[in-house]
Scaffold this motif. Sequence first.
Motif, PDB file in Angstrom:
ATOM      1  N   THR A 138      53.200  -2.657  33.847  1.00 57.38           N
ATOM      2  CA  THR A 138      54.270  -3.456  33.254  1.00 57.38           C
ATOM      3  C   THR A 138      53.830  -4.903  33.122  1.00 57.38           C
ATOM      4  O   THR A 138      53.395  -5.512  34.099  1.00 57.38           O
ATOM      5  N   SER A 139      53.930  -5.438  31.909  1.00 55.66           N
ATOM      6  CA  SER A 139      53.535  -6.823  31.651  1.00 55.66           C
ATOM      7  C   SER A 139      54.469  -7.429  30.613  1.00 55.66           C
ATOM      8  O   SER A 139      55.216  -6.723  29.930  1.00 55.66           O
ATOM      9  N   SER A 140      54.398  -8.760  30.501  1.00 50.61           N
ATOM     10  CA  SER A 140      55.187  -9.487  29.511  1.00 50.61           C
ATOM     11  C   SER A 140      54.269  -9.976  28.402  1.00 50.61           C
ATOM     12  O   SER A 140      53.148 -10.428  28.658  1.00 50.61           O
ATOM     13  N   TYR A 141      54.738  -9.878  27.147  1.00 53.25           N
ATOM     14  CA  TYR A 141      53.961 -10.282  25.976  1.00 53.25           C
ATOM     15  C   TYR A 141      54.838 -11.169  25.109  1.00 53.25           C
ATOM     16  O   TYR A 141      55.975 -10.808  24.787  1.00 53.25           O
ATOM     17  N   SER A 142      54.322 -12.340  24.723  1.00 52.43           N
ATOM     18  CA  SER A 142      55.112 -13.307  23.979  1.00 52.43           C
ATOM     19  C   SER A 142      54.639 -13.431  22.546  1.00 52.43           C
ATOM     20  O   SER A 142      53.443 -13.310  22.255  1.00 52.43           O
ATOM     21  N   ILE A 143      55.591 -13.678  21.641  1.00 55.64           N
ATOM     22  CA  ILE A 143      55.278 -13.970  20.254  1.00 55.64           C
ATOM     23  C   ILE A 143      56.053 -15.218  19.834  1.00 55.64           C
ATOM     24  O   ILE A 143      57.130 -15.496  20.352  1.00 55.64           O
ATOM     25  N   SER A 144      55.490 -15.982  18.933  1.00 54.49           N
ATOM     26  CA  SER A 144      56.137 -17.183  18.400  1.00 54.49           C
ATOM     27  C   SER A 144      56.627 -16.878  17.001  1.00 54.49           C
ATOM     28  O   SER A 144      55.847 -16.519  16.119  1.00 54.49           O
ATOM     29  N   ILE A 145      57.934 -17.002  16.791  1.00 55.21           N
ATOM     30  CA  ILE A 145      58.544 -16.681  15.506  1.00 55.21           C
ATOM     31  C   ILE A 145      59.605 -17.712  15.170  1.00 55.21           C
ATOM     32  O   ILE A 145      59.909 -18.592  15.994  1.00 55.21           O
ATOM     33  N   SER A 146      60.166 -17.645  13.978  1.00 54.00           N
ATOM     34  CA  SER A 146      61.220 -18.562  13.547  1.00 54.00           C
ATOM     35  C   SER A 146      62.378 -17.771  12.968  1.00 54.00           C
ATOM     36  O   SER A 146      62.187 -16.670  12.423  1.00 54.00           O
ATOM     37  N   VAL A 147      63.572 -18.337  13.060  1.00 55.93           N
ATOM     38  CA  VAL A 147      64.747 -17.709  12.462  1.00 55.93           C
ATOM     39  C   VAL A 147      64.541 -17.666  10.949  1.00 55.93           C
ATOM     40  O   VAL A 147      64.331 -18.701  10.319  1.00 55.93           O
TER      41      VAL A 147
END
Length: 195
Positions: A138-147
């Motif tokens: 189990t790990s956390s993965y981040s993404i950068s996005i915009s509305v």
Amino acid sequence: SGGTNYDIGTGYSRSLASGSNSPTVNLTVPASIPAGTYSLRGAVWNDNNSSGSIDGGDTLLSGAFNYGSFTVTSPLTATLSNITTNPTSGPVGTAMTWSYTVNANQSGNVLLGAQLRSSGGTNYDIGTGYAKTLSSGTSSYSISISVPSGVPDGTYSLRGAVWRDNDSDGVINPGVDTILSGPSTYNSFTVTSPL
């Protein structure tokens, strides 16, 4: 290793010339074969009845012999269990960081899908998938996005999925790529009017 044979197809027709030949065939590992290491076992048959498949009317010319090996691995499985966002509100164009919590049985490359889902069930896609390499466990993965533009003011659920990128093009293609987990909704983001 236990002596069990798994047939792959019913024969592959090739024309041989006099002397040494190096024919090739394209094979797919059948889904019924358990994970493990297997010997490659082959034979050459004379297709006496020109049926294009190995049957009772054919003659074994050479084989069956074992050459080399192939390892069948367990397929990648993944379970999406949470998505959070920072910030939790803002107008169209607001930059967000989404964090996905995913449990995987092994490492592997996937695409993370992102949508905002209205209370009425309308989905707003954010991008076409975000490539990540999962670690086992189990790990956390981040993404950068915009509305995205065109999203009305209101509160939306964070909707995501984990996809296997079957065609390795870095884009989610429904009907080609396979959903491993989801789509599921978690937490929320509020789209506000700009100042």
